[in-house]
Design an enzyme around this catalytic site. Sequence first.
Site, short mmCIF file in Angstrom:
data_model
loop_
_atom_site.label_atom_id
_atom_site.label_comp_id
_atom_site.label_asym_id
_atom_site.label_seq_id
_atom_site.Cartn_x
_atom_site.Cartn_y
_atom_site.Cartn_z
CB SER A 127 38.35 47.95 36.51
OG SER A 127 38.61 49.20 36.57
CE1 TYR A 152 43.01 47.31 39.26
CE2 TYR A 152 42.08 48.74 38.06
CZ TYR A 152 41.94 48.01 38.81
OH TYR A 152 40.67 47.69 39.56
#
Length: 329
Positions: A127, A152
């Site tokens: 990501s 995350y």
Amino acid sequence: MKYLVTGAAGFIGNYVAEKLCSQGHEVIGLDNLNDYYDPKLKLARLARIEHFDNFTFLKLDISDRDGIATLFANEKFDRVIHLAAQAGVRYSIENPMAYIDSNLTGMATILEGCRHNNVEHLVYASSSSVYGANKKIPFAESDRVDNPVSLYAATKKSNELMAHTYSHLYSIPTTGLRFFTVYGPWGRPDMAPFLFTDAIANDRPIKVFNDGKMQRDFTYIDDIVEGIIRIQNVIPKPLEKNTREIESSPFYKLYNIGNNTPVELEEFITCIENALGKTAVKKYLPMQDGDVVRTFADITSLEREIGFKPLTNLQDGINNFVDWFKSYH
């Protein structure tokens, strides 16, 4: 070939499974169908591809060590595209253990499956969030990523480190993909395109964080899928020479996949307004914990080594999304 696609009921995974099936490959799609958002959307995505005779869906959690080990041993996949994960930056603040189970344990079970069953290439989702509080733009794969601002992001950086270790120790070819704000039809309902479109269409105010002074490198789903399909055919080889510290294992690669064109939040909202033919009511709010001010992908490596660059114009992509949104609801 025979593929495992994890997260096959998710946004990106569903498109990737569809593309591979249309190319004639055998695909086993895996998903746990959790309720992070409405499972009906996930089931509707699966319904899009259930007509393929070469697609098989399996409900299984990637953190199920025995289940994943048995699956790999029985199926003997040629390649694995690992897109399952607990998504969402803000939710990682509320429910951190979901990210440990899915993103860390889940990545370990997939790596172990590849290690023990001679998988020729593992492509996995990272990501743009790994760049965290970095100030240098655009973000390049060679930049240090030591400043995550959400759990995350930390788990995604951990995935890259885990993949590097397995590539180094066991010569498993792995390629990590740092996705930049993916949007399009069938997108996640916790993401800005869905949230804004739903609110504007139903005359509710939208929450605009950091007073709208945010930039995102919005990347259309078709561009993301094209990038994944091309990249999974480019297997890292031991003869490659790369001086970047982060790619010290010759079997390990990382790529940014982004539009290389950051857009201010206000412009993004205007695109949705144009597509809907309605004006948004905006509620300006401060920056949220775990968020970053901007994302901006340096895609030099993607262009040079894969010969690909995302090209979809934001307004065109938003028009397609809004058309889908209207039909789905």
